[in-house]
Design a protein around this motif. Structure first.
Motif, PDB file in Angstrom:
ATOM      1  N   TYR A   1       8.141  12.633   9.930  1.00 31.99           N
ATOM      2  CA  TYR A   1       7.927  11.322  10.536  1.00 31.99           C
ATOM      3  C   TYR A   1       7.533  11.436  12.011  1.00 31.99           C
ATOM      4  CZ  TYR A   1      10.334   9.941   6.302  1.00 31.99           C
ATOM      5  OH  TYR A   1      10.702   9.781   4.977  1.00 31.99           O
TER       6      TYR A   1
ATOM      7  N   ASN B   1       9.905   4.305  -0.782  1.00 32.90           N
ATOM      8  CA  ASN B   1       9.686   5.093   0.407  1.00 32.90           C
ATOM      9  C   ASN B   1       8.225   5.456   0.595  1.00 32.90           C
ATOM     10  OD1 ASN B   1      12.305   5.061   1.199  1.00 32.90           O
ATOM     11  ND2 ASN B   1      12.857   6.966   0.196  1.00 32.90           N
ATOM     12  N   ASP B   2       7.339   4.475   0.591  1.00 29.98           N
ATOM     13  CA  ASP B   2       5.958   4.723   0.953  1.00 29.98           C
ATOM     14  C   ASP B   2       5.777   4.359   2.419  1.00 29.98           C
ATOM     15  OD1 ASP B   2       4.735   1.748  -0.788  1.00 29.98           O
ATOM     16  OD2 ASP B   2       5.916   1.976   1.044  1.00 29.98           O
ATOM     17  N   ALA B   3       4.539   4.358   2.891  1.00 28.20           N
ATOM     18  CA  ALA B   3       4.308   4.230   4.324  1.00 28.20           C
ATOM     19  C   ALA B   3       4.905   2.958   4.909  1.00 28.20           C
ATOM     20  CB  ALA B   3       2.809   4.277   4.610  1.00 28.20           C
ATOM     21  N   ASP B   4       4.817   1.837   4.176  1.00 31.57           N
ATOM     22  CA  ASP B   4       5.273   0.572   4.720  1.00 31.57           C
ATOM     23  C   ASP B   4       6.615   0.120   4.160  1.00 31.57           C
ATOM     24  OD1 ASP B   4       1.867  -0.426   4.520  1.00 31.57           O
ATOM     25  OD2 ASP B   4       2.961   0.229   6.306  1.00 31.57           O
ATOM     26  N   GLN B   5       7.149   0.849   3.199  1.00 30.16           N
ATOM     27  CA  GLN B   5       8.422   0.511   2.563  1.00 30.16           C
ATOM     28  C   GLN B   5       8.434  -0.971   2.157  1.00 30.16           C
ATOM     29  OE1 GLN B   5      11.253   3.095   3.417  1.00 30.16           O
ATOM     30  NE2 GLN B   5      11.938   2.506   1.421  1.00 30.16           N
TER      31      GLN B   5
ATOM     32  N   GLU C   1      11.939   5.156   5.268  1.00 29.82           N
ATOM     33  CA  GLU C   1      10.812   4.725   6.093  1.00 29.82           C
ATOM     34  C   GLU C   1      11.221   3.562   7.002  1.00 29.82           C
ATOM     35  OE1 GLU C   1       7.873   5.864   6.553  1.00 29.82           O
ATOM     36  OE2 GLU C   1       7.511   7.265   4.925  1.00 29.82           O
TER      37      GLU C   1
ATOM     38  N   GLU D   1      14.330  10.230  -3.353  1.00 29.86           N
ATOM     39  CA  GLU D   1      13.988   9.076  -2.560  1.00 29.86           C
ATOM     40  C   GLU D   1      13.527   7.934  -3.467  1.00 29.86           C
ATOM     41  OE1 GLU D   1      12.444  11.552   1.327  1.00 29.86           O
ATOM     42  OE2 GLU D   1      11.173  10.062   0.388  1.00 29.86           O
TER      43      GLU D   1
ATOM     44  N   ASP E   1      11.526   3.536  11.134  1.00 32.86           N
ATOM     45  CA  ASP E   1      10.804   2.549  11.934  1.00 32.86           C
ATOM     46  C   ASP E   1      11.742   1.876  12.929  1.00 32.86           C
ATOM     47  OD1 ASP E   1       8.250   0.861  12.272  1.00 32.86           O
ATOM     48  OD2 ASP E   1       9.808  -0.653  11.985  1.00 32.86           O
TER      49      ASP E   1
END
Length: 441
Positions: free
Chosen positions: A135, A47-51, A341, A43, A345
Motif C-alpha cells: 500500500y 478488498n479491491d482498490a476502492d473497497q 483497503e 482477505e 485509506d
C-alpha cells in the motif's frame, strides 16, 4: 531550620495533582501466553482498490485525550467519505490483550488498532498485523520524522511496514530558565552539566531542589534512568541479543543517578509521575525529564507556580548525544480485518499533515511529521514544539524484543533496590543482568 523542614516535608504542603501520562510512561499490560501464529486470513472479496460496500470501520484505541481527538476528526472523515468510523476506546491495561485475542480468535472485530510502540516486535513476529508494503509502493512520506517510521517496521528500521506513527511522544528535558539566568549559568548539554547546575540551585535556593527523579520500582525508574544509560553509551542488548545492563556505561549512569537523588527531595525511591510533577509545578524542583503532556500543566497559570519560567530542550547527552526515550502510538491493521483497503485509506488520512495539525489544535495529538512541528500557528500555541522536534529526531527506541516487559520488570526491581541503598551498584546490575539473561531464549 526553615530550609531543612521545607526540604523534608514539602510534599505535605503542596497539592498532589493527578495527571494522565502518555502510555510510554505506563507499564505494558502482560500479553497472553505466546501461541503459534495462525495462517494469514483470506482477505474479503471487498478488498479491491476502492473497497466498495464498506459502510464502517472499527478502531481499538487507547482511552483518553488521544481517543477523544480521534473521534473528533473521524466525524470529518465520515462526512467526506460516508464511511462510519467507530472508535472503541479502552484503558491501556486492556487494549493490548483485546487486540491479541481478537486476531488469534480470528474474529475480525477491529480494522485498525492503536499500539504502544514496544508492542511492535511481538505483534510483528506473531503475525498479528497486515503487511502494508503493497500500500506504500513509493515509500512512506519523507515528512514523517524518521525515528517514528523506524518504530513502524519489523524488524526495526529495516523490515516491512506494519503501521504508521499516530502520536509522536518523546521524553524532553524541563528546566527552570529563570534560575539558570539568575546564577549566570547556561542550559545543560550533558549530564555533568546537569549535576553542576543542580548543585548550585540546591545550595543557593532555600526551597528548591536541583533535580527530581522517579524511583518507583518497574517502569517508572527504568524509563527515567534509560536516557542516562543511553547517554553514557549503554545498550540493553548487544547485537547478539545478550544483555549488557551491567556494563561500565550502566555503572556510570547509575552513579550519576544516585548523585541526582542526593540533589532532590527525600523519599524519591517511591516517586512516580505525580510526585515529580508536583515538585516541578510548585517550584520545588529545577530540572527533570518528562513527557510533552506535562507542558500544559507547567504553563497553567492557575495551578502552576512556575508558569512561563520553565524551558524545554532535548534530553542531555554524555558519551552519546541526546538519548531521549521515544514512546509513540502506532496505528496498524489487524491481518484478520476484511476491510484492509478502507482501513489503510483512513490511516493515511488521519496521519496526514492537515489532520495531525487539527488533532494537535484540539489538544489530543502529538505530531509525527516535521512540517506540523514547524507550523507557525502551532508553535505559537505550543512553545515547546521546536525542542520536541529536536528530541524526537535524536530519540532512542526501547529494545525491539517481545521480552521487553519482562526485562523492564527485572531491571526496574534492581534499579529500585540500588537507589534505596539495599544493594551496591555493581552487584545490583550484575544480578539484573544474570536474571535477564536467564529469561531470554
Amino acid at each position: 531550620m526553615k530550609r531543612i523542614w521545607q526540604k523534608k516535608h514539602w510534599w505535605a504542603l503542596v497539592l498532589v495533582g493527578a495527571m494522565l501520562l502518555a502510555a510510554c510512561g505506563q507499564p505494558a499490560a502482560p500479553a497472553p501466553a505466546p501461541a503459534p501464529a495462525s495462517p494469514p486470513a483470506q482477505e474479503s472479496e471487498n478488498n479491491d482498490a476502492d473497497q466498495p460496500g464498506v459502510a464502517s470501520i472499527a478502531i481499538a484505541a487507547r482511552a483518553g485525550a488521544m481517543a477523544d481527538a480521534l473521534k473528533a476528526v473521524a466525524a470529518q472523515y465520515t462526512q467526506e467519505t460516508g464511511i462510519d468510523v467507530q472508535v472503541n476506546d479502552m484503558p491501556y491495561d486492556n487494549l493490548k490483550e483485546t487486540i491479541v485475542l481478537d486476531v488469534r480468535n480470528n474474529s475480525g472485530a477491529y480494522d485498525l488498532v492503536m499500539m504502544d510502540d514496544p508492542w511492535m516486535p511481538e505483534f510483528g513476529q506473531a503475525n498479528l498485523l497486515a503487511n502494508l508494503d503493497d500500500y506504500f509502493t513509493e515509500g512512506v512520506d519523507p515528512d514523517f520524522v524518521p525515528t517514528t517510521i523506524n518504530l513502524s517496521r519489523e524488524p526495526y528500521g529495516t523490515g516491512s511496514l506494519y503501521a504508521l506513527p499516530l502520536i509522536g511522544n518523546v521524553q524532553m528535558f524541563f528546566y527552570r530558565e529563570d534560575l539558570i539566568e539568575k546564577y549566570d549559568l547556561t542550559p545543560p548539554e550533558n549530564w555533568d552539566d546537569v549535576l553542576a547546575i543542580a548543585e548550585v540551585i540546591t545550595r543557593e535556593e532555600p526551597d528548591t531542589f536541583g533535580y527530581a527523579l522517579r524511583g518507583q520500582r518497574g517502569n517508572p525508574i527504568v524509563s527515567n534512568y534509560m536516557p542516562l544509560f543511553w547517554a553514557y553509551g549503554g545498550r540493553v542488548l548487544d547485537e547478539n541479543g545478550v544483555p549488557q545492563v551491567n556494563s561500565e556505561a550502566g555503572v556510570k549512569a547509575m552513579e550519576t543517578y544516585m548523585k541526582l537523588k542526593d540533589l532532590g527531595p527525600v523519599g524519591v525511591e517511591a516517586f512516580d509521575s505525580d510526585q515529580i510533577a508536583t515538585a516541578l509545578t510548585q517550584g520545588q524542583a529545577a530540572m527533570l525529564v518528562a513527557w510533552p503532556s506535562w507542558v500544559a500543566m507547567v504553563d497553567n497559570e492557575e495551578d502552576s507556580l512556575v508558569a512561563g519560567k520553565v524551558a524545554f530542550a532535548a534530553v542531555p547527552g554524555q558519551v552519546n548525544e541526546s538519548a531521549a526515550m521515544i514512546g509513540n502510538w502506532l496505528l496498524g491493521v489487524p491481518r484478520t480485518s476484511s476491510k484492509i483497503e478502507a482501513a489503510v485509506d483512513f490511516m493515511k488520512w488521519v496521519t496526514s499533515a492537515e489532520v495531525q495539525k487539527e488533532m494537535a489544535m484540539i489538544g489530543g495529538g502529538v505530531p509525527t511529521r516535521r512540517s506540523v512541528y514547524q507550523d507557525p500557528e502551532l508553535i505559537e500555541k505550543y512553545r515547546h514544539y521546536p525542542a520536541q522536534l529536536e528530541a524526537l529526531e535524536r530519540s532512542v527506541a526501547r529494545p525491539r524484543t517481545p521480552y521487553w516487559s519482562q526485562i523492564e520488570d527485572v531491571w526496574g526491581m534492581y534499579l529500585s533496590q540500588i537507589l534505596a541503598g539495599q544493594v551496591e551498584i555493581q552487584e545490583g546490575l550484575d544480578r539484573a543482568n544474570e536474571e535477564i539473561k536467564n529469561m531470554l531464549p
